[in-house]
Motif scaffolding. Structure first.
Motif, short mmCIF file in Angstrom:
data_model
loop_
_atom_site.label_atom_id
_atom_site.label_comp_id
_atom_site.label_asym_id
_atom_site.label_seq_id
_atom_site.Cartn_x
_atom_site.Cartn_y
_atom_site.Cartn_z
N SER A 237 -64.17 23.34 116.42
CA SER A 237 -63.04 22.74 115.69
C SER A 237 -61.76 22.81 116.52
O SER A 237 -60.96 21.86 116.52
N THR B 132 -66.19 24.32 107.75
CA THR B 132 -66.71 23.10 108.35
C THR B 132 -67.65 22.41 107.35
O THR B 132 -68.55 23.08 106.82
N SER C 78 -58.24 25.49 111.13
CA SER C 78 -59.44 25.52 111.96
C SER C 78 -60.59 26.09 111.14
O SER C 78 -60.41 26.63 110.05
N ALA C 79 -61.79 25.99 111.72
CA ALA C 79 -62.96 26.54 111.04
C ALA C 79 -62.87 28.05 110.88
O ALA C 79 -63.54 28.63 110.03
N THR D 50 -63.94 20.42 107.48
CA THR D 50 -62.67 20.96 107.02
C THR D 50 -62.33 20.54 105.61
O THR D 50 -61.95 21.37 104.77
#
Length: 430
Positions: free
Chosen positions: A282, A345, A339-340, A347
């Protein structure tokens, strides 16, 4: 929980319209940066291994919220940077005009801000400087001296926040079920914990304790949010971009031989490697449009901290145009968030699930926190190992990455380990 201070919310149109006048001078080294902080609610800090920036007072401030919070803040900052009158003897990243910032994790709800202190003291290597900033005029330079000793919090007690441990395990189990059904690949779930003291807590106490115990982390404070984060979301310095990604965690035992064995186990763990891969991917995907070249290591290393060990990867790149006003460090942080490592994920699915089942408002926890100078260079970490402080109450946060084979009981234990830095910082001297 954290209420804005009256100084930070005070609006004076003449101050806002007046250009900022900035003067940076080199000074003799005076020792610990954090020791210089006065008894002032508006202190700011970003310190690692004795280097960084601290500040106090408010020369200018901008609060934003919603999906446009990053863009509104950047526009405000570029306007001030474009009109500021600056004399800078240091000419280093973090000298001259500088702001501190802290941003909400989610689009809604959430309160975000950039603040320009009246005084900023910085150190890089053997160089130390003091910057004074005023609206329309420059204030008198401060005399630098260590502040009086700070009293430790008294009678601190702890209580569950939105969810008990058992309730949170149920939420984790629900997330694992959804992942195994194919709804998403990973989600980061957090919980909170409340600490209450007999009297108001001076934030300088936990800041100093965190800096001493976790020197490899970035110790920070902006507008009531403080902590010691191990994760650098993004650093931009003269065209070079770096990001430290952490995902995959194991608790330390205190026995060196046992911890080395655990580190090896972590490095081979399919569950943790899977979680880490999502986070690195990511970050690399988000930075790629801004960079002409990138280096993404094939395998992570194990980062050893006093309480836990993490799988870590340092992603590096060179931005296309260092003078591009749309590629400031804050823009890069906005493109990376969430971000992950703090969301999941995919997102959008992960963040929607967080809002649905986590059961609390994260506020600025796990959002970008850091600083930026007039050139757009700066450092933005993720507000992890963090807490919100207001009077005698502190709200602590801890989160864990949940994937298909996550075990709720193990995730609860990992979360408890992540509470340790801030929890211990509220205690007395050893």
């Amino acid at each position: 929980m954290t209420e804005p201070s009256s100084r930070l919310d005070a609006s004076d149109p003449s101050r806002e319209s007046a250009p900022l006048v900035v003067r940076t001078v080199l000074v003799e080294d005076t020792g610990s940066l954090l020791a210089l902080l006065p008894e002032d609610r508006d202190v700011t800090a970003w310190v690692r291994r004795g280097e960084g920036l601290v500040g106090w007072g408010v020369a200018a401030v901008r609060r934003t919220s919603g999906p446009g919070r990053f863009e509104e803040a950047r526009t405000w900052w570029l306007e001030h940077a474009g009109t500021a009158v600056v004399r800078d003897e240091a000419c280093l990243p973090g000298s001259g005009l500088v702001c501190f910032g802290s941003f909400a994790f989610a689009d809604e709800p959430g309160d975000s801000l950039l603040v320009v202190p009246e005084v900023v003291v910085g150190r890089r290597g053997d160089t130390m400087w003091v910057t004074t900033i005023g609206a329309g005029t420059i204030p008198a330079g401060p005399g630098l001296a260590a502040a009086e000793a700070v009293d430790a919090p008294v009678g601190v007690t702890f209580a569950d926040g939105a969810l008990s441990g058992t309730e949170w395990e149920t939420v984790v189990a629900d997330a694992v079920r959804r992942i195994n059904e194919g709804a998403l690949e990973k989600v980061v779930l957090a919980r909170d914990l409340y600490a209450t003291a007999e009297q108001d807590i001076d934030v300088r106490w936990p800041l100093n304790r965190l800096a001493e115990s976790y020197p490899m982390c970035w110790t920070f404070h902006v507008d009531g949010l403080f902590g010691a984060t191990p994760e650098m979301l993004v650093r931009r310095e003269r065209g070079l971009v770096t990001s430290r990604v952490l995902a995959g965690t194991i608790r330390r035992t205190g026995d060196d031989a046992r911890d080395m064995a655990l580190a090896a186990t972590l490095a081979r763990s399919s569950k943790d490697l899977e979680e880490h891969e999502y986070a690195v991917r990511s970050v690399a995907d988000a930075l790629a449009p801004h960079c002409s070249s990138m280096n993404v290591p094939e395998a992570p290393f194990v980062l050893h901290l006093p309480n836990v060990m993490h799988l870590a990867t340092d992603v590096a790149g060179v931005i296309h145009d260092a003078d591009d006003p749309s590629a400031t460090s804050l823009d890069l942080a906005a493109s990376l968030h969430p971000s992950a490592a703090v969301g999941g994920t995919p997102t959008d699915v992960a963040t929607a699930l967080i809002l649905e089942i986590e059961g609390m408002d994260r506020g600025r926890y796990a959002g970008p926190v850091g600083w930026m100078d007039a050139s757009g260079d700066g450092e933005w970490g993720l507000a992890l190992r963090s807490a919100e402080i207001e009077g005698r109450r502190v709200r602590l946060f801890a989160g864990c990455g949940i994937v298909a084979d996550s075990d709720p009981e193990s995730e609860l234990a990992e979360g408890q380990a992540k509470f340790v830095p801030v929890r211990d910082s509220l205690g007395g001297t050893d």
